[in-house]
Design an enzyme around this catalytic site. Structure first.
Site, short mmCIF file in Angstrom:
data_model
loop_
_atom_site.label_atom_id
_atom_site.label_comp_id
_atom_site.label_asym_id
_atom_site.label_seq_id
_atom_site.Cartn_x
_atom_site.Cartn_y
_atom_site.Cartn_z
N LYS A 129 20.67 -10.91 20.17
CA LYS A 129 21.77 -10.96 19.20
C LYS A 129 22.76 -9.83 19.52
O LYS A 129 22.33 -8.69 19.77
CB LYS A 129 21.16 -10.76 17.81
CG LYS A 129 22.16 -10.78 16.67
CD LYS A 129 21.43 -10.51 15.35
CE LYS A 129 22.37 -10.60 14.16
NZ LYS A 129 21.67 -10.32 12.89
N SER A 204 22.61 -13.92 9.82
CA SER A 204 23.56 -13.56 10.84
C SER A 204 23.07 -13.76 12.27
O SER A 204 23.90 -13.72 13.18
CB SER A 204 24.00 -12.11 10.63
OG SER A 204 22.93 -11.22 10.77
N SER A 228 18.78 -12.46 7.68
CA SER A 228 19.49 -12.78 8.92
C SER A 228 18.60 -13.27 10.06
O SER A 228 19.10 -13.82 11.04
CB SER A 228 20.30 -11.58 9.39
OG SER A 228 21.41 -11.41 8.55
#
Ligand SMILES: *[C@@H]1O[C@H](CO)[C@@H](O)[C@H](O)[C@H]1NC(C)=O
Ligand SMILES: *[C@@H]1O[C@H](CO)[C@@H](O)[C@H](O)[C@H]1NC(C)=O
Ligand SMILES: *[C@@H]1O[C@H](CO)[C@@H](O)[C@H](O)[C@H]1NC(C)=O
Length: 535
Positions: A129, A204, A228
């Site tokens: 990420k 996220s 997330s």
């Protein structure tokens, strides 16, 4: 309960219903809309269906080379990314060179066992990420203002995964500043769900969700401050583990904060299609703290676990103010519970501690209290609440350099969750009491089965409304508890669904034990495109 916050919640709940009805009247019922996913290419290489454990065995016995494996994943990523838009920046060439170097070391090693003992992820590809800092790669985290930023070194957890021998392929998409459950930014555009391109992969860790769901990542490094890791795992049909708070260092993450609570709420953790890999990945990411998790104690005996559940999530008045949990999600939770009963586990409806009645207040006040966490709009000044509200309106008209969800998040923090200061402190105390009570209730042998979110992936653009169930996930960051999202097949629209398994702090292994059993019994990840193996 806080009147203003709850009023907002009720308004959102009913506006969602009205907007849904209008949407259905204009576009036809959502139920009849075919998911737009048939265009994802089939998975044709067997390597893409094997867990990290299985691939490791093949690498160790020299049946497989790291170059072969990395090449297969690069091809898969290239084949799906034009539709998913999940990659922010790749480093395929560097990865292939690193893989070749690994192959040389394996070929030359006198004691291969020892080599893999020291580097348990040797030669395995990993995706990261973007907010987790991968040296030399983009570090914009979905923000126009940060578009030129690059990470100058690896974040702590990324560094440990690399030191264990894994080869990073890319950094993946996040919302602006990670402040959303929708990965859709002015900088990178919209990331799409592999099961239905009309829908969000969540956020996220949305890029990780999309890539893992599409079978284009062996495993990903995600981060979670309010769901997330778990929300994209739900929306994209994969496993995601949010470790016990504080166990995995957050050094190198953006956003970050010096606030002592922050390092407890935010955690990094693995996202993967294979529950059997979670323990190894967690162990590597936690470094010296892994010993606190007793991952290597004799496996907790499944039959000795106590299972508590709340299929509706929050109950009572609080529950009714939230979006209702989707019936398909509840049905799959009941299937799982019946199975656990059938193999002899003690299964009981949870008597949730009263603190859960203020779940939204506890979740929001905890975030609002955090100091020194960056705002998308910069440090607040006097009058900045109104200013932020104006910005939210402007963003809805596409007149802002920020995304609506990031601005709503700023607004909530700047408005101190619409509560007076002493109420923030009050809910903080309540959170501490709740943490003690729930920890006692779960003990060293108990898990809680709970919805991850109330529904499967929403259509693009609808997440601002769905975001108001985020205390279902966020409250467990505040309580510091480990949570694993377990995928359980698809709903009537063909979208992935599943649920969360929660344990007391440092009892991550109990969540993982249940996840592995669910994968064995119910099949875990189901591919969004056909698997037609030619080899
Ligand atoms: C171990 O935990 C401590 C306390 O939460 C933290 O400061 C440290 O960074 C962690 N170490 C690793 C290797 O993650
Ligand atoms: C508060 O929590 C208790 C226990 O979970 C529940 O029975 C009750 O309905 C809740 N009350 C409200 C007002 O939500
Ligand atoms: C957005 O950013 C650009 C470039 O920095 C700037 O020219 C423009 O005025 C900004 N727009 C708004 C609405 O703030």
């Amino acid at each position: 309960m806080e009147f203003l916050l709850r009023l907002l919640l009720i308004i959102v709940k009913f506006s969602t219903r009205i907007l849904n009805a209008v949407h259905n009247a204009i576009r036809g019922p959502q139920q009849q809309q075919k998911p737009e996913s048939s265009c994802l290419p089939a998975i044709t290489n067997r390597l893409l269906t094997l867990s990290a454990q299985e691939l490791r065995t093949q690498l160790r016995s020299r049946q497989l080379t790291a170059v072969e494996l990395v090449t297969v994943y690069i091809e898969r990523i290239k084949a799906v990314n034009s539709q998913l838009n999940a990659v922010v920046e790749d480093r395929f060439e560097a990865a292939l060179l690193e893989a070749a170097a690994v192959d040389k070391r394996i070929a030359a090693a006198g004691d291969v066992e020892q080599l893999f003992e020291r580097q348990p992820l040797l030669g395995l590809p990993v995706t990261v990420k973007e907010s987790c800092a991968l040296a030399g790669m983009s570090f914009a985290v979905g923000s126009l203002a940060r578009s030129k930023m690059r990470a100058d070194s690896d974040g702590a957890a990324v560094g440990r995964v690399r030191a264990a021998g894994a080869i990073p392929l890319l950094v993946s998409a996040t919302p602006e500043y990670c402040f959303s459950i929708d990965t859709d930014t002015l900088l990178n555009g919209r990331c799409r769900n592999p099961y239905d391109l009309k829908r969000t992969p969540g956020g996220s860790s949305g890029g990780e969700g999309a890539l893992n769901g599409a079978g284009a990542s062996l495993f990903g490094i995600g981060s979670d401050i309010g769901g997330s890791i778990r929300i994209p795992s739900l929306f994209c049909g994969v496993f995601g583990h949010k470790p016990t708070g504080g166990v995995v260092s957050v050094a190198g993450h953006f956003p970050n904060s010096d606030d002592a609570d922050f390092a407890n709420y935010l955690v990094l953790g693995p996202i993967t299609r294979f529950a059997v890999d979670l323990a190894l990945l967690l162990e590597v990411m936690a470094g010296e703290n892994a010993s606190q998790l007793h991952l290597h104690d004799p496996q907790p005996q499944l039959g000795k676990l106590r299972v508590l559940f709340s299929t509706a999530g929050f109950v009572g008045l609080n529950g009714r103010m939230h979006h209702t949990v989707d019936r398909d999600i509840k049905r799959r939770m009941r299937d799982a519970l019946s199975y656990l009963v059938s193999i002899g586990l003690q299964v009981k409806r949870a008597q949730l501690p009263a603190g859960f009645n203020n779940s939204m207040e506890i979740a929001m006040s905890s975030i609002a209290r955090l100091q020194q966490m960056p705002y998308a709009l910069g440090e607040p000044t006097k009058g900045s609440v109104c200013e932020t509200l104006v910005q939210v309106m402007r963003s809805l008209l596409k007149l802002s350099n920020h995304t609506t969800n990031a601005l709503i998040f700023d607004l909530l923090r700047r408005a101190k969750a619409f509560m007076p200061g002493q109420r923030l402190e009050y809910y903080q105390k309540e959170a501490q009491t709740l943490a003690v009570e729930l920890t006692q209730m779960l003990g060293e042998d108990g898990v809680l089965i709970f919805p991850t979110m109330h529904a499967a992936a929403p259509l693009h653009g609808w997440s601002s409304l769905q975001m108001w169930g985020v205390d279902l996930t966020l409250i467990f960051n505040v309580l510091g508890m480990p949570v694993t999202h377990v995928p359980m097949g698809r709903n009537r629209l063909g979208l992935p669904i599943g649920f969360s398994v929660i344990a007391a702090p440092f009892q991550d292994r109990l969540c993982l034990r249940i996840a592995v059993e669910m994968e064995r019994e119910f099949g875990g990840w189901r591919p969004p495109s056909p698997i037609t193996l030619s080899n």
